[in-house]
Design an enzyme around this catalytic site. Structure first.
Site, PDB file in Angstrom:
ATOM      1  N   LYS A   1       4.593  -5.730   3.715  1.00  0.00           N
ATOM      2  CA  LYS A   1       3.322  -5.866   4.424  1.00  0.00           C
ATOM      3  C   LYS A   1       2.169  -5.857   3.414  1.00  0.00           C
ATOM      4  O   LYS A   1       2.188  -5.073   2.461  1.00  0.00           O
ATOM      5  CB  LYS A   1       3.154  -4.723   5.428  1.00  0.00           C
ATOM      6  CG  LYS A   1       4.266  -4.691   6.480  1.00  0.00           C
ATOM      7  CD  LYS A   1       4.064  -3.575   7.493  1.00  0.00           C
ATOM      8  CE  LYS A   1       4.289  -2.200   6.891  1.00  0.00           C
ATOM      9  NZ  LYS A   1       5.688  -1.962   6.474  1.00  0.00           N
TER      10      LYS A   1
ATOM     11  N   SER B   1       0.811  -1.221   0.000  1.00  0.00           N
ATOM     12  CA  SER B   1       0.000   0.000   0.000  1.00  0.00           C
ATOM     13  C   SER B   1       0.843   1.268   0.000  1.00  0.00           C
ATOM     14  O   SER B   1       0.285   2.370  -0.036  1.00  0.00           O
ATOM     15  CB  SER B   1      -0.916   0.014   1.228  1.00  0.00           C
ATOM     16  OG  SER B   1      -0.144   0.025   2.426  1.00  0.00           O
ATOM     17  N   TYR B   2       2.168   1.151   0.023  1.00  0.00           N
ATOM     18  CA  TYR B   2       3.017   2.340   0.056  1.00  0.00           C
ATOM     19  C   TYR B   2       3.050   2.986  -1.330  1.00  0.00           C
ATOM     20  O   TYR B   2       3.453   2.361  -2.312  1.00  0.00           O
ATOM     21  CB  TYR B   2       4.431   1.979   0.493  1.00  0.00           C
ATOM     22  CG  TYR B   2       4.597   1.726   1.970  1.00  0.00           C
ATOM     23  CD1 TYR B   2       3.531   1.854   2.854  1.00  0.00           C
ATOM     24  CD2 TYR B   2       5.829   1.355   2.492  1.00  0.00           C
ATOM     25  CE1 TYR B   2       3.688   1.613   4.201  1.00  0.00           C
ATOM     26  CE2 TYR B   2       6.002   1.118   3.851  1.00  0.00           C
ATOM     27  CZ  TYR B   2       4.930   1.239   4.699  1.00  0.00           C
ATOM     28  OH  TYR B   2       5.089   0.990   6.038  1.00  0.00           O
ATOM     29  N   GLY B   3       2.660   4.247  -1.369  1.00  0.00           N
ATOM     30  CA  GLY B   3       2.564   4.980  -2.618  1.00  0.00           C
ATOM     31  C   GLY B   3       1.143   5.503  -2.773  1.00  0.00           C
ATOM     32  O   GLY B   3       0.184   4.745  -2.656  1.00  0.00           O
TER      33      GLY B   3
ATOM     34  N   GLY C   1       2.086   1.087  -4.682  1.00  0.00           N
ATOM     35  CA  GLY C   1       3.068   0.041  -4.950  1.00  0.00           C
ATOM     36  C   GLY C   1       4.425   0.563  -5.384  1.00  0.00           C
ATOM     37  O   GLY C   1       5.340  -0.221  -5.664  1.00  0.00           O
TER      38      GLY C   1
END
Length: 373
Positions: A137, A101-103, A109
């Site tokens: 994660k 979920s980073y971004g 992504g």
């Protein structure tokens, strides 16, 4: 393009290279940044066991790699991020924490994509590249309702990074507070990705003491060891839940990974009520910073006495408490700063001084909304 095998191994890692810089040097120092110190940051026998993996005593977090809202990411920063990654690996850091979920927005992504790219293009030794451990994660999105959907999330992360296996596959948060029926499916998803060999080990994030015991017992019954528990842990987050999670982790052989060891930057000494970061962080800092004087004064006093920086002292406290900190980095200077937290230890008196300063401070970090009991 060929797929790389990027996992940690239980064998001894390559000998860490010497640190290239110390941030305790004055800014106008004539010593160039490339000047090595005499000793490595840590010795091979000081690496930590995380299940079957062997990792550096500190990892780096990559939340900022793609996050525009909180961290002001822009794709023009990618070259600096790659230099930051290279510096870390060259100095023995082999654990990098990310998430699917980073971004933000269309950059969802992005952190994983950049990590994969940086690994492939790392200019150093193949041995160092092969020993990199990715801890990713997987978000407990409401549409991930079956174990198969969670396994597919892991496969998507592997595709983004172009690797064959993730070192530690982690459940990003528990749904026990709002969708308890979904929780079991996610646990079964962790089991499935482990049994399929998609991840070398499994872990959790944002789990409180009660839920940590529950998932540990469930995974143990399924023959899957729980190797890590990631929680917000710092001099700003040292409450009852953190203490209980740490005690449970120690008793069960689970490695506690401390995220936000610098309190999103509040423990760097860079900010004050009249000097706030932009965006949402500034709003949070405005609430908390005015009550942190006792803690910040203790950090400053010890940093001056030790000839270390304030962030180095704050990260070293996490290390001394037996956790594996993963401070975020988005520049070469930040990486150098954080690397200076290794290779030394605070005394017991200094630990008490810092904790006394924290206890006398009225400011407390707001806990993650997904943190369970």
């Amino acid at each position: 393009m060929a797929v790389l095998m990027v996992v940690g191994t239980s064998s001894a890692p390559p000998f860490p290279l010497p640190v290239t810089c110390t941030t305790s040097l004055p800014k106008n120092s004539l010593i160039p940044p490339s000047s090595p110190l005499k000793l490595p940051l840590f010795w091979p026998w000081q690496k930590l066991k995380v299940g079957p993996l062997s990792v550096s005593p500190m990892g780096f977090g990559t939340w900022a790699w793609g996050n525009q809202l909180l961290w002001g990411y822009d794709e023009s920063m990618d070259a600096e991020l790659q230099k930051t990654f290279n510096l870390a690996v060259q100095n023995g850091i082999n654990l990098f924490d990310t998430a699917d979920s980073y971004g933000t927005g269309k950059l969802n992504g992005q952190s994983e994509k950049l990590l994969g790219k940086f690994i492939r293009e790392f200019p150093g030794r193949q041995e160092a590249r092969d020993n990199i451990v990715i801890a990713s994660k997987f978000a407990a999105y409401p549409w991930r309702l079956t174990p198969g959907q969670f396994v597919n999330a892991c496969k998507s992360s592997l595709d983004r990074m172009q690797i064959e296996q993730i070192g530690i596959g982690q459940l990003h948060w528990s749904t026990a507070n709002y969708a308890p029926l979904q929780e079991r499916a996610l646990w079964d998803g962790l089991v499935a990705m482990y049994e399929k060999g998609l991840v070398r080990a499994v872990g959790v994030s944002n789990y409180g003491p009660k839920q940590l015991l529950k998932i540990h017992d469930y995974l143990t019954a399924r023959g899957v060891p729980l190797c890590s528990a990631q929680v917000q842990f710092s001099l700003l987050s040292m409450g009852k839940d953190q203490t209980e999670v740490k005690d449970i982790s120690d008793s069960l052989g689970i490695r506690l990974i401390s995220y936000s060891p610098l309190g999103l930057g509040m423990l760097t000494g860079k900010y004050s009520s009249s000097n706030l970061p932009p965006g949402p962080r500034g709003l949070l800092f405005r609430q908390i910073l005015p009550g942190l004087d006792p803690l910040l004064n203790a950090l400053k006093e010890i940093s001056q006495r030790r000839k270390k920086s304030i962030p180095q002292v704050a990260i070293n406290w996490c290390i001394c408490k037996g956790t594996l900190p993963i401070p975020g980095v988005k520049s070469v200077n930040q990486a150098r700063e954080n690397l200076g937290a290794l290779g030394w230890k605070l005394t017991s008196d200094e630990l008490l001084q810092l904790e006394d300063g924290a206890n006398r401070s009225s400011g407390r970090m707001i806990q993650n909304v997904f943190q369970t009991s």
